[in-house]
Design a protein around this motif. Structure first.
Motif, short mmCIF file in Angstrom:
data_model
loop_
_atom_site.label_atom_id
_atom_site.label_comp_id
_atom_site.label_asym_id
_atom_site.label_seq_id
_atom_site.Cartn_x
_atom_site.Cartn_y
_atom_site.Cartn_z
N GLN A 163 -22.89 0.38 44.51
CA GLN A 163 -22.63 1.40 43.50
C GLN A 163 -22.68 2.79 44.10
OE1 GLN A 163 -25.64 0.24 40.68
NE2 GLN A 163 -24.26 -1.09 39.53
N ARG A 164 -23.56 3.01 45.08
CA ARG A 164 -23.58 4.30 45.78
C ARG A 164 -22.27 4.56 46.49
NH1 ARG A 164 -29.35 3.66 48.65
NH2 ARG A 164 -30.71 4.36 46.97
N ARG A 165 -21.68 3.52 47.05
CA ARG A 165 -20.39 3.70 47.73
C ARG A 165 -19.32 4.13 46.73
NH1 ARG A 165 -21.00 -1.33 50.17
NH2 ARG A 165 -18.92 -2.01 49.50
N ILE A 166 -19.35 3.54 45.55
CA ILE A 166 -18.39 3.94 44.51
C ILE A 166 -18.62 5.41 44.15
CG2 ILE A 166 -17.60 3.55 42.15
CD1 ILE A 166 -18.57 0.61 42.48
N ALA A 167 -19.87 5.77 43.92
CA ALA A 167 -20.19 7.15 43.53
C ALA A 167 -19.75 8.13 44.61
CB ALA A 167 -21.69 7.28 43.28
N GLN A 168 -20.03 7.81 45.85
CA GLN A 168 -19.66 8.74 46.93
C GLN A 168 -18.15 8.86 47.07
OE1 GLN A 168 -22.03 10.58 48.24
NE2 GLN A 168 -20.36 11.77 49.11
N TYR A 169 -17.44 7.76 46.88
CA TYR A 169 -15.98 7.82 46.95
C TYR A 169 -15.44 8.72 45.83
CZ TYR A 169 -11.09 6.50 47.28
OH TYR A 169 -9.72 6.55 47.44
N LEU A 170 -15.98 8.59 44.64
CA LEU A 170 -15.52 9.42 43.53
C LEU A 170 -15.81 10.90 43.79
CD1 LEU A 170 -16.62 7.19 40.51
CD2 LEU A 170 -14.29 7.55 41.37
N ILE A 171 -16.98 11.19 44.35
CA ILE A 171 -17.33 12.58 44.66
C ILE A 171 -16.37 13.17 45.69
CG2 ILE A 171 -19.07 14.05 45.77
CD1 ILE A 171 -21.20 12.24 44.45
N GLU A 172 -16.04 12.39 46.70
CA GLU A 172 -15.22 12.90 47.80
C GLU A 172 -13.73 12.91 47.49
OE1 GLU A 172 -16.25 10.49 51.13
OE2 GLU A 172 -18.22 11.44 51.42
N HIS A 173 -13.28 12.11 46.49
CA HIS A 173 -11.85 11.99 46.22
C HIS A 173 -11.56 12.13 44.73
CE1 HIS A 173 -12.70 9.63 49.92
NE2 HIS A 173 -11.59 10.17 50.36
N ILE A 174 -12.26 13.02 44.04
CA ILE A 174 -12.19 13.07 42.59
C ILE A 174 -10.77 13.28 42.08
CG2 ILE A 174 -12.90 15.49 42.66
CD1 ILE A 174 -13.35 12.96 39.77
N THR A 175 -9.99 14.17 42.69
CA THR A 175 -8.67 14.49 42.14
C THR A 175 -7.71 13.31 42.23
OG1 THR A 175 -8.02 15.46 44.27
CG2 THR A 175 -8.87 16.96 42.60
N GLU A 176 -7.94 12.40 43.14
CA GLU A 176 -7.11 11.20 43.27
C GLU A 176 -7.75 10.02 42.54
OE1 GLU A 176 -5.49 8.14 46.73
OE2 GLU A 176 -6.79 9.82 47.24
N ALA A 177 -9.06 9.85 42.77
CA ALA A 177 -9.73 8.65 42.27
C ALA A 177 -9.76 8.59 40.75
CB ALA A 177 -11.16 8.59 42.83
N ALA A 178 -9.75 9.74 40.09
CA ALA A 178 -9.84 9.76 38.63
C ALA A 178 -8.66 9.09 37.96
CB ALA A 178 -9.96 11.20 38.14
N PHE A 179 -7.56 8.91 38.67
CA PHE A 179 -6.35 8.35 38.06
C PHE A 179 -6.05 6.94 38.58
CE2 PHE A 179 -6.16 12.93 38.05
CZ PHE A 179 -5.87 13.20 36.72
N LEU A 180 -7.01 6.35 39.30
CA LEU A 180 -6.82 4.99 39.83
C LEU A 180 -7.17 3.96 38.76
CD1 LEU A 180 -8.44 5.32 43.38
CD2 LEU A 180 -5.99 5.34 42.82
N SER A 181 -6.48 2.84 38.81
CA SER A 181 -6.87 1.71 37.98
C SER A 181 -8.15 1.11 38.54
CB SER A 181 -5.77 0.65 37.97
OG SER A 181 -5.67 0.07 39.27
N ILE A 182 -8.79 0.27 37.75
CA ILE A 182 -10.02 -0.36 38.22
C ILE A 182 -9.75 -1.20 39.47
CG2 ILE A 182 -9.80 -2.37 36.70
CD1 ILE A 182 -12.86 -2.32 36.42
N THR A 183 -8.57 -1.83 39.52
CA THR A 183 -8.22 -2.65 40.69
C THR A 183 -8.07 -1.78 41.92
OG1 THR A 183 -7.06 -4.21 39.24
CG2 THR A 183 -6.57 -4.31 41.60
N ASP A 184 -7.35 -0.66 41.78
CA ASP A 184 -7.12 0.22 42.93
C ASP A 184 -8.43 0.84 43.41
OD1 ASP A 184 -4.44 -0.30 42.97
OD2 ASP A 184 -3.90 1.43 41.73
N LEU A 185 -9.28 1.25 42.48
CA LEU A 185 -10.55 1.85 42.89
C LEU A 185 -11.41 0.84 43.62
CD1 LEU A 185 -12.55 4.19 42.92
CD2 LEU A 185 -13.34 3.46 40.64
#
Length: 307
Positions: free
Chosen positions: A44-66
């Motif tokens: 879960q920390r890896r998910i959180a860190q990915y979202l922090i570092e790539h927010i402008t892209e990650a916010a629009f990913l599907s659950i599968t892509d994320l």
């Protein structure tokens, strides 16, 4: 007649209370606040860190892509959303998109970014880090509170290993002007452990630690030793999540410049200066007396050249 440094100490005292909301908190700060409370698993920390570092892209990913980007399963993403307080991934993504759209609206134009060379881009990144920190300082009460605690800890221990040594040395050098007993630790292993235990036995209650990338086991173990001895830890680092933050009582997360071969630290230095100011404000009589004594010594021994 106050010395220039005494005058600066008075004039720059921090005013408590939240200022008018000229802008919403920095996107990275919003995300760190969302993710900082729950106890997250390593995945879960890896998910959180990915979202922090790539927010402008990650916010629009599907659950599968994320899940694919982070390298976890789709159920792990769903559990992560629940762990940080959302009914599911769609609700989390809606919140992420609101944050991301605010980032895009306030960010520099792509055309201007493309005109920057590598050095200008590195400076731009540091300016963004400072802008984020400026937003965080809209409510300075946490800085004021921790500065007061650090001021009252005698001795006060400052820890910085490897690349973090220079940040710790800067803080300790300045803190000794306003605090009677500052102990600097820049070596890991048993040397650090002995120094931490001695500081605790001498009455020290707080450690201020710096943990810049790359994070290493020596700092983590030193923080565990400090807390095991009963001391509290304030941490200045680049991540509000992860093993170092888990061992801190208070974490100040600031961005670092990573556009060049070696990182730059404009925001962490500013964060350190803010805590020094808060320590100065916490005991103005002691601050004034110590600065006056130092000015007399400097004059007597001619430390500085005349301007």
């Amino acid at each position: 007649m106050p010395s220039p440094q005494q005058a600066r100490a008075q004039a720059s005292a921090i005013t408590s209370g939240k200022t008018a909301p000229e802008a919403e908190a920095a996107p990275t700060s919003q995300l760190r606040e969302m993710f900082d409370g729950p106890h997250l698993s390593p995945g879960q920390r890896r998910i959180a860190q990915y979202l922090i570092e790539h927010i402008t892209e990650a916010a629009f990913l599907s659950i599968t892509d994320l899940a694919d980007r982070v390298g976890v399963s789709q159920p792990s993403v769903t559990r992560f959303a629940a762990a940080v307080g959302f009914s599911g991934y769609p609700a989390l993504r809606e919140k992420l998109q609101a944050i991301a759209l605010g980032t895009l609206a306030g960010g520099p134009g792509v055309a201007e970014a493309n005109r920057s060379n590598e050095l200008q881009a590195a400076v731009d990144a540091e300016i963004a880090n400072l802008e984020n920190l400026r937003r965080d300082f809209a409510d300075p009460d946490r800085v004021i509170r921790v500065g007061r605690e650090l001021s009252q800890s005698s001795p006060l221990t400052v820890l910085g290993l490897r690349i973090s040594v220079t940040l710790a040395e800067y803080f300790a050098y300045a803190a000794r002007r306003i605090h009677p007993d500052v102990r600097l630790i820049t070596y890991g292993g048993s040397v650090a452990y002995d120094a931490l235990l001695q500081a605790h036995e001498a009455g020290g209650t707080w450690v201020l630690a710096f943990g810049m990338p790359r994070h290493h086991h020596e700092t983590l173990t030193a923080l565990r030793v400090a807390r095991g001895a009963g001391m509290r830890v304030a941490l200045i680092t680049d991540l509000a999540l992860g093993p170092l933050a888990d061992e801190a009582d208070v974490t100040f997360a600031t961005g670092t410049g990573s556009r060049l071969v070696f990182d730059s630290y404009a925001a962490p230095n500013m964060m350190a200066a803010a805590l020094l100011q808060a320590m100065t404000d916490a005991d103005p009589e002691r601050t004034w007396a110590r600065l006056e004594e130092y000015e007399q010594l400097a004059e007597q021994h001619q430390f500085f050249m005349k301007d």
